[in-house]
Design an enzyme around this catalytic site. Structure first.
Site, PDB file in Angstrom:
ATOM      1  N   HIS A 125      -5.271  -3.194  -2.996  1.00 59.34           N
ATOM      2  CA  HIS A 125      -4.863  -2.305  -4.092  1.00 59.34           C
ATOM      3  C   HIS A 125      -4.703  -3.027  -5.422  1.00 59.34           C
ATOM      4  O   HIS A 125      -4.280  -2.430  -6.404  1.00 59.34           O
ATOM      5  CB  HIS A 125      -3.570  -1.578  -3.729  1.00 59.34           C
ATOM      6  CG  HIS A 125      -3.733  -0.672  -2.552  1.00 59.34           C
ATOM      7  ND1 HIS A 125      -4.254   0.600  -2.671  1.00 59.34           N
ATOM      8  CD2 HIS A 125      -3.488  -0.867  -1.238  1.00 59.34           C
ATOM      9  CE1 HIS A 125      -4.291   1.155  -1.466  1.00 59.34           C
ATOM     10  NE2 HIS A 125      -3.844   0.284  -0.582  1.00 59.34           N
ATOM     11  N   SER A 148       0.798  -1.220   0.000  1.00 57.86           N
ATOM     12  CA  SER A 148       0.000   0.000   0.000  1.00 57.86           C
ATOM     13  C   SER A 148       0.832   1.272   0.000  1.00 57.86           C
ATOM     14  O   SER A 148       0.346   2.324  -0.395  1.00 57.86           O
ATOM     15  CB  SER A 148      -0.951  -0.007   1.190  1.00 57.86           C
ATOM     16  OG  SER A 148      -0.226  -0.173   2.397  1.00 57.86           O
ATOM     17  N   LYS A 159     -11.161   0.792  -2.266  1.00 54.96           N
ATOM     18  CA  LYS A 159     -10.084   1.438  -3.024  1.00 54.96           C
ATOM     19  C   LYS A 159     -10.579   1.637  -4.468  1.00 54.96           C
ATOM     20  O   LYS A 159     -11.406   2.501  -4.682  1.00 54.96           O
ATOM     21  CB  LYS A 159      -8.809   0.602  -2.924  1.00 54.96           C
ATOM     22  CG  LYS A 159      -8.418   0.272  -1.467  1.00 54.96           C
ATOM     23  CD  LYS A 159      -7.740   1.413  -0.746  1.00 54.96           C
ATOM     24  CE  LYS A 159      -7.768   1.328   0.760  1.00 54.96           C
ATOM     25  NZ  LYS A 159      -6.850   0.386   1.379  1.00 54.96           N
TER      26      LYS A 159
END
Ligand SMILES: *Cc1c(COP(=O)(O)O)cnc(C)c1O
Length: 380
Positions: free
Chosen positions: A205, A177, A237
């Site tokens: 992610h 991240s 995300k």
């Protein structure tokens, strides 16, 4: 009582480590208004620009009209709806697994699932740069935690070889991240198979970004329906919403319904979110959208490299710019802010050394990236 933490806060402030809140007055997106100032946003995880997408808002509004807003209880006590079931079926298909289960956040998914997979007699093998929620989940599990060097499959192999544990669990971010690098998933997967370990991948992610949107496991070309592979992902995300999920076997999800504390003892997500997430999953596999994201990502990486900024090890829309100390990272962030760019410094203890964490999305223009590169260039 008010004096209790004053000294600690003062000490943080002296070290440049005090964090304070800022507030936006408009939707998440390319340009945001923060504390009254319009800024080009290089800090968000809304990679596909879905957080304020009209189709998601429409889906959520329709679901709110049908189900109301609050869910009124945990999933086991009437909080769940048809929208939750539809989302979980779609998530399972999306990730290539038998089943999926949603949680109120990615943080809750990690904190709740890891202790349901491993306990006192077991061993967890954890990458040294794993996300805080994985670290906390491992701690809560009471398993013995062994840290391997970041993305170092050789080091992990050594640790797995000497393990006597009855049950082993390897845990890794897929896309890290803070540095945006990708774990060597094929190597790690092969090691888990060889040593009889479970593998838990946090694809916060990677989901919506890698593997035609399906995530890092698809990107690595690994089989998705192996019983010992547990895929965690977030809706928060690239999917632009809120929530976390686990994708795996039906048995695993059934076990979590019974044992994952953050699932059992927490109120269900609003149905509106589930309905919006269904819509987000549809948009997240749009080839044109993904191509635009990667074009932007590669364009920004090239512009930063052209002014002598090393974006290694990033292999994703997350790009770290490292600074020798906290003070210089804070100064850089302030200069960017002055130029109308939003990129707060990321400081210890979130990361070992201060940096700017630049994220790029589908909505950035080449001009946005030019302003960023020019401002950074003047800094050097
Ligand atoms: C953001 C993040 C989480 C937590 O997800 P939330 O949905 O924000 O709670 C977990 N793992 C990683 C790697 C993350 O980046």
């Amino acid at each position: 009582m008010s004096e209790l933490f004053r000294d600690e806060l003062d000490s943080l402030a002296r070290q440049g480590l005090m964090r304070t809140l800022q507030h936006r007055s408009d939707p998440q997106g390319r340009v945001i208004t923060v504390d009254g100032r319009e800024l080009i946003n290089f800090a968000s995880n809304d990679y596909l620009g879905l957080a304020a997408h009209p189709a998601l808002i429409k889906a959520a509004t329709a679901a709110m009209a049908r189900y109301g807003l609050g869910s009124g209880g945990s999933r086991l006590l009437g909080g769940g709806t048809e929208a939750h079931r539809a989302l979980e079926e779609t998530l399972a298909k999306f990730k290539g697994t038998e089943a999926a289960l949603t949680f109120s956040s990615g943080y809750a998914a990690n904190l709740s699932t890891i202790p349901a997979l491993a306990g006192e007699a077991d061993e967890i093998f954890s990458d040294s740069l794993n996300h805080a929620s994985l670290i906390d989940g491992a701690r809560l599990s009471k398993a013995q935690v062994r840290i391997y060097r970041h993305c170092d499959a050789g080091d992990l192999d050594e640790l797995l070889k000497t393990s006597r544990a009855r049950r082993k669990l390897v845990i890794t971010d897929t896309v890290f991240s803070m540095d945006g690098d990708i774990a060597p998933l094929a190597d790690i997967h092969a090691l888990c198979e060889r040593h009889g370990s479970m593998l838990y991948t946090d694809d916060a992610h990677g989901t919506g970004v890698l593997g035609s949107g399906h995530g890092a496991i698809a990107h690595a070309g690994l089989p998705t329906n192996t019983p010992w592979l547990i895929q965690m992902g977030t809706l928060s995300k690239a999917l632009g919403l809120q929530g976390g999920f686990i994708a795996g076997t039906g048995t695993l999800c059934q076990w979590l319904v019974n044992r994952a504390r953050g699932f059992v003892y927490s109120t269900a997500q609003p149905a509106a979110l589930a309905a919006a997430a269904l819509q987000a999953l549809e948009l997240a596999t749009d080839r044109a959208l993904l191509e635009k994201l990667w074009l932007n990502r590669n364009h920004l990486a090239a512009s930063l490299q052209s002014i002598g900024i090393d974006t290694k090890p990033s292999q994703s829309p997350i790009m770290p710019i490292h600074f020798p100390d906290t003070e210089s990272a804070l100064r850089a962030s302030a200069v960017l802010l002055e130029a109308g760019l939003y990129a707060p410094a990321i400081r210890p203890p979130t990361v070992p050394t201060a940096r700017l964490r630049i994220t790029v999305s589908v909505s950035h223009t080449h001009d946005d990236m030019l302003i960023l590169a020019d401002t950074l260039k003047a800094l050097r």
